[in-house]
Design a protein around this motif. Sequence first.
Motif, short mmCIF file in Angstrom:
data_model
loop_
_atom_site.label_atom_id
_atom_site.label_comp_id
_atom_site.label_asym_id
_atom_site.label_seq_id
_atom_site.Cartn_x
_atom_site.Cartn_y
_atom_site.Cartn_z
N HIS A 16 -1.28 4.94 4.20
CA HIS A 16 -2.01 3.68 4.33
C HIS A 16 -1.10 2.47 4.11
CE1 HIS A 16 -2.08 3.31 -0.04
NE2 HIS A 16 -2.67 4.48 -0.15
N ILE A 17 -1.66 1.29 4.22
CA ILE A 17 -0.88 0.05 4.16
C ILE A 17 -0.14 -0.13 2.81
CG2 ILE A 17 -2.84 -1.43 3.43
CD1 ILE A 17 -0.12 -2.47 5.96
N GLY A 18 -0.71 0.38 1.72
CA GLY A 18 -0.04 0.30 0.42
C GLY A 18 1.28 1.07 0.45
N ARG A 116 1.66 -2.91 -7.00
CA ARG A 116 0.91 -2.13 -6.01
C ARG A 116 0.14 -3.04 -5.08
NH1 ARG A 116 -0.93 3.27 -6.92
NH2 ARG A 116 -3.00 2.78 -6.12
N THR A 117 -0.07 -2.61 -3.86
CA THR A 117 -0.95 -3.34 -2.95
C THR A 117 -2.39 -3.18 -3.47
OG1 THR A 117 0.50 -2.89 -1.08
CG2 THR A 117 -1.79 -3.51 -0.56
N PRO A 118 -3.10 -4.28 -3.73
CA PRO A 118 -4.44 -4.16 -4.30
C PRO A 118 -5.46 -3.54 -3.33
CG PRO A 118 -3.87 -6.48 -3.91
CD PRO A 118 -2.67 -5.68 -3.53
N SER A 119 -6.49 -2.97 -3.89
CA SER A 119 -7.71 -2.55 -3.17
C SER A 119 -7.52 -1.44 -2.14
CB SER A 119 -8.37 -3.74 -2.45
OG SER A 119 -8.45 -4.84 -3.30
N ILE A 120 -6.45 -0.66 -2.25
CA ILE A 120 -6.32 0.48 -1.33
C ILE A 120 -5.66 1.64 -2.06
CG2 ILE A 120 -4.14 -0.42 -0.34
CD1 ILE A 120 -6.40 1.30 2.00
N SER A 121 -6.23 2.81 -1.89
CA SER A 121 -5.60 4.02 -2.44
C SER A 121 -6.12 5.23 -1.67
CB SER A 121 -5.93 4.18 -3.93
OG SER A 121 -7.27 4.55 -4.09
#
Length: 132
Positions: A16-18, A116-121
Motif C-alpha cells: 500500500h501507499i505507506g 509512518r504514513t497515517p491512516s493506512i495499514s
Amino acid sequence: MNNKRVITFGTFDVFHIGHLNILERCASLGHTLIVGVSSDMLNYSKKNRNPIYPQNDRLKIVQSLSFVDEVFFEESLEKKREYIKFYKADILAMGDDWQGKFDEFSDVCDVVYFPRTPSISTTKIIEIAKGI
Ligand code: C2G
C-alpha cells in the motif's frame, strides 16, 4: 546524490501507499536501496498469522520498484547485524513504529526512523475487506 547504501526491512504484505512512501524516503537517503522482505516463516513467528501474499509475491512487488536495487528474504530478526554487514549498508532506515528498536546497530551504520504514513495499514485493509 551520495554513494551511500541504505537497507530497510519489512513484510510489505498487501502492498500500500505507506509501504511505497517509506521505500521512497529510504531511497532518497542514498544511492542504493536494499530491502529485506520478511519470509513467511518469520512473519508467522512475529504476527501469529500467515501473510495474505506469499513471500515470493511480496518480494516480486518490492523488487519491481524502480528505486529498489536489491532484495532478499529476511529469515530472522536476530540476523539484522549480519544482513547490515553482508550488504555493506551505511544506513538502516525504518518506520517510527520501530523507533529506538534498532539503535543497537548505530555502531555499524547510521540508524534513521521515518514517520509512518497515517491512516493506512495492512491490518486495516484486511479488516475493511472482511467487513469488520
Ligand atoms: N510503514 C509506514 N507507514 C504505514 C505502514 C507501514 O511507514 N502506514 C512502514 C513500517 O514502519 C515499516 C515498513 O513500512 O518500516 C514495512 O512495514 P511492515 O510491512 O508492517 O513491516 P513489519 O512487519 O513491521 O516488518 O525486521 C523488521 C520487520 O521485518 C519489519
